[in-house]
Design an enzyme around this catalytic site. Sequence first.
Site, PDB file in Angstrom:
ATOM      1  N   ALA A   1     -50.126 -22.402  16.013  1.00 49.98           N
ATOM      2  CA  ALA A   1     -49.533 -22.150  17.326  1.00 49.98           C
ATOM      3  C   ALA A   1     -48.483 -21.050  17.175  1.00 49.98           C
ATOM      4  CB  ALA A   1     -48.900 -23.430  17.842  1.00 49.98           C
TER       5      ALA A   1
ATOM      6  N   GLU B   1     -56.161 -27.319  13.324  1.00 43.54           N
ATOM      7  CA  GLU B   1     -56.472 -28.258  14.413  1.00 43.54           C
ATOM      8  C   GLU B   1     -57.604 -27.725  15.289  1.00 43.54           C
ATOM      9  OE1 GLU B   1     -52.267 -28.248  15.400  1.00 43.54           O
ATOM     10  OE2 GLU B   1     -52.289 -30.429  15.360  1.00 43.54           O
TER      11      GLU B   1
ATOM     12  N   GLU C   1     -46.536 -27.766   9.721  1.00 44.14           N
ATOM     13  CA  GLU C   1     -45.519 -27.925  10.771  1.00 44.14           C
ATOM     14  C   GLU C   1     -44.226 -28.547  10.267  1.00 44.14           C
ATOM     15  OE1 GLU C   1     -48.723 -28.767  11.062  1.00 44.14           O
ATOM     16  OE2 GLU C   1     -49.534 -28.003  12.940  1.00 44.14           O
TER      17      GLU C   1
ATOM     18  N   GLY D   1     -52.019 -25.186  14.111  1.00 39.83           N
ATOM     19  CA  GLY D   1     -52.971 -25.180  15.230  1.00 39.83           C
ATOM     20  C   GLY D   1     -54.313 -24.566  14.850  1.00 39.83           C
TER      21      GLY D   1
HETATM   22  N1  CAA Z   1     -46.839 -17.731  15.138  1.00 39.46           N
HETATM   23  C1  CAA Z   1     -46.398 -16.509  15.460  1.00 39.46           C
HETATM   24  N2  CAA Z   1     -46.533 -15.434  14.651  1.00 39.46           N
HETATM   25  C2  CAA Z   1     -47.129 -15.623  13.473  1.00 39.46           C
HETATM   26  C3  CAA Z   1     -47.611 -16.865  13.074  1.00 39.46           C
HETATM   27  C4  CAA Z   1     -47.466 -17.970  13.956  1.00 39.46           C
HETATM   28  N3  CAA Z   1     -47.930 -19.188  13.694  1.00 39.46           N
HETATM   29  N4  CAA Z   1     -48.156 -16.749  11.841  1.00 39.46           N
HETATM   30  C5  CAA Z   1     -48.003 -15.451  11.493  1.00 39.46           C
HETATM   31  N5  CAA Z   1     -47.390 -14.771  12.463  1.00 39.46           N
HETATM   32  C6  CAA Z   1     -47.040 -13.350  12.506  1.00 39.46           C
HETATM   33  C7  CAA Z   1     -45.831 -13.076  11.615  1.00 39.46           C
HETATM   34  O1  CAA Z   1     -44.623 -13.373  12.295  1.00 39.46           O
HETATM   35  C8  CAA Z   1     -46.013 -11.606  11.338  1.00 39.46           C
HETATM   36  O2  CAA Z   1     -45.570 -10.880  12.475  1.00 39.46           O
HETATM   37  P1  CAA Z   1     -44.591  -9.600  12.293  1.00 39.46           P
HETATM   38  O3  CAA Z   1     -45.439  -8.601  11.554  1.00 39.46           O
HETATM   39  O4  CAA Z   1     -44.283  -9.202  13.699  1.00 39.46           O
HETATM   40  O5  CAA Z   1     -43.435 -10.058  11.483  1.00 39.46           O
HETATM   41  C9  CAA Z   1     -47.528 -11.448  11.260  1.00 39.46           C
HETATM   42  O6  CAA Z   1     -48.084 -12.589  11.925  1.00 39.46           O
HETATM   43  C10 CAA Z   1     -48.048 -11.461   9.827  1.00 39.46           C
HETATM   44  O7  CAA Z   1     -47.537 -12.607   9.171  1.00 39.46           O
HETATM   45  P2  CAA Z   1     -46.784 -12.552   7.757  1.00 39.46           P
HETATM   46  O8  CAA Z   1     -46.059 -11.272   7.608  1.00 39.46           O
HETATM   47  O9  CAA Z   1     -45.995 -13.808   7.622  1.00 39.46           O
HETATM   48  O10 CAA Z   1     -48.049 -12.556   6.788  1.00 39.46           O
HETATM   49  P3  CAA Z   1     -48.149 -13.140   5.297  1.00 39.46           P
HETATM   50  O11 CAA Z   1     -49.467 -12.707   4.770  1.00 39.46           O
HETATM   51  O12 CAA Z   1     -46.939 -12.795   4.512  1.00 39.46           O
HETATM   52  O13 CAA Z   1     -48.147 -14.738   5.473  1.00 39.46           O
HETATM   53  C11 CAA Z   1     -48.846 -16.807   6.483  1.00 39.46           C
HETATM   54  C12 CAA Z   1     -49.218 -15.356   6.126  1.00 39.46           C
HETATM   55  C13 CAA Z   1     -48.667 -17.596   5.158  1.00 39.46           C
HETATM   56  C14 CAA Z   1     -49.987 -17.403   7.275  1.00 39.46           C
HETATM   57  C15 CAA Z   1     -47.522 -16.820   7.270  1.00 39.46           C
HETATM   58  O14 CAA Z   1     -47.628 -15.884   8.333  1.00 39.46           O
HETATM   59  C16 CAA Z   1     -47.184 -18.148   7.845  1.00 39.46           C
HETATM   60  O15 CAA Z   1     -46.721 -19.025   7.129  1.00 39.46           O
HETATM   61  N6  CAA Z   1     -47.392 -18.336   9.179  1.00 39.46           N
HETATM   62  C17 CAA Z   1     -47.005 -19.526   9.885  1.00 39.46           C
HETATM   63  C18 CAA Z   1     -47.964 -20.666   9.581  1.00 39.46           C
HETATM   64  C19 CAA Z   1     -47.507 -21.922  10.307  1.00 39.46           C
HETATM   65  O16 CAA Z   1     -46.434 -22.430  10.085  1.00 39.46           O
HETATM   66  N7  CAA Z   1     -48.362 -22.427  11.218  1.00 39.46           N
HETATM   67  C20 CAA Z   1     -48.065 -23.586  12.005  1.00 39.46           C
HETATM   68  C21 CAA Z   1     -47.452 -23.169  13.310  1.00 39.46           C
HETATM   69  S1  CAA Z   1     -46.845 -24.530  14.256  1.00 39.46           S
HETATM   70  C22 CAA Z   1     -48.200 -25.250  14.887  1.00 39.46           C
HETATM   71  O17 CAA Z   1     -49.305 -24.778  14.716  1.00 39.46           O
HETATM   72  C23 CAA Z   1     -47.921 -26.481  15.698  1.00 39.46           C
HETATM   73  C24 CAA Z   1     -49.129 -27.233  16.081  1.00 39.46           C
HETATM   74  O18 CAA Z   1     -49.387 -28.314  15.687  1.00 39.46           O
HETATM   75  C25 CAA Z   1     -50.050 -26.675  16.994  1.00 39.46           C
END
Ligand code: CAA
Length: 252
Positions: A62, A108, A128, A105
């Site tokens: 998400a 999911e 999360e 998400g």
């Molecule tokens: N939401 C918004 N933006 C996201 C995102 C997310 N879930 N995941 C990645 N992005 C964005 C980053 O902010 C980044 O944007 P900018 O270039 O503007 O900074 C871009 O995508 C690329 O990401 P990274 O620079 O972080 O890329 P990476 O290769 O270094 O890392 C990753 C990749 C390990 C997937 C890392 O991006 C990450 O940990 N993302 C979040 C994963 C996460 O926590 N997901 C769960 C979200 S909460 C949820 O999903 C709740 C639910 O139950 C529905």
Amino acid sequence: MNVLFEQIGRIVIAKLNRPKALNALNSEIMIELISGLQKYDNYPEVGCFIITGNERAFCAGADIKEMIQKDFSEMFNEDYFGYWELFSRIKTPIVAAVNGYAFGGGCELAMMCDIIYASENAQFGQPEIKLGVIPGIGGSQRLTKLIGKPKAMEMILTGRTIDAIEAERIGLVTQILRKTDFLSQVIHIAQTIASYSKIALKAAKEATNYALESSLKDGIFFERRLFHSLFHTQNQIEGMSAFIEKRTAKFN
Ligand code: CAA
């Protein structure tokens, strides 16, 4: 457009298209995906969907940048994520083709699909807990039903991510497919599914999903009644006649 839809014969591919955000699920992408699926669900010739991302990310979860702007009353009043329940009402089979990250998400979303193919480079996780929250699109429920409590609980409490091999071993994904020509392999399987009777596909999906929600006795009764109902269809006559006449069935 946040989701690109492409119809190829009897299948429709929905490609998540926010590559810069690793296909994070904001409200726009959710609405576009679900409304597109709803539209094609009604096309009689469409017998299977594929949902996919790109080589780097199926979906990184998400959209954290959208969520951080909201407080409890907004989340509650909007019933944030409640809209995803419409995804579960799609009757046509949905195949997830997971390349790269399927986190939060994204994991999911894959689990809401009916079959999950993972590329060799796929990674899954429910991270999360690292954000101070918990899964919100059914992760704690579906993961537990799919892989059992001890493994689901560990993934959810530690936020540990797993690779495709582990995901296949614990039963989270159907099968790992080669990274080369990954989508072509999934398309081939989806085309096989879509070549069958659409009404039988819908009944099979409904009956199989019912197993997760019913007692064995209720489920077997439900399956039998659905089975009986197919004896009212042209495709049942065609399928059985084709077998007896030693020819390939042509379903509509
Ligand atoms: N939401 C918004 N933006 C996201 C995102 C997310 N879930 N995941 C990645 N992005 C964005 C980053 O902010 C980044 O944007 P900018 O270039 O503007 O900074 C871009 O995508 C690329 O990401 P990274 O620079 O972080 O890329 P990476 O290769 O270094 O890392 C990753 C990749 C390990 C997937 C890392 O991006 C990450 O940990 N993302 C979040 C994963 C996460 O926590 N997901 C769960 C979200 S909460 C949820 O999903 C709740 C639910 O139950 C529905």
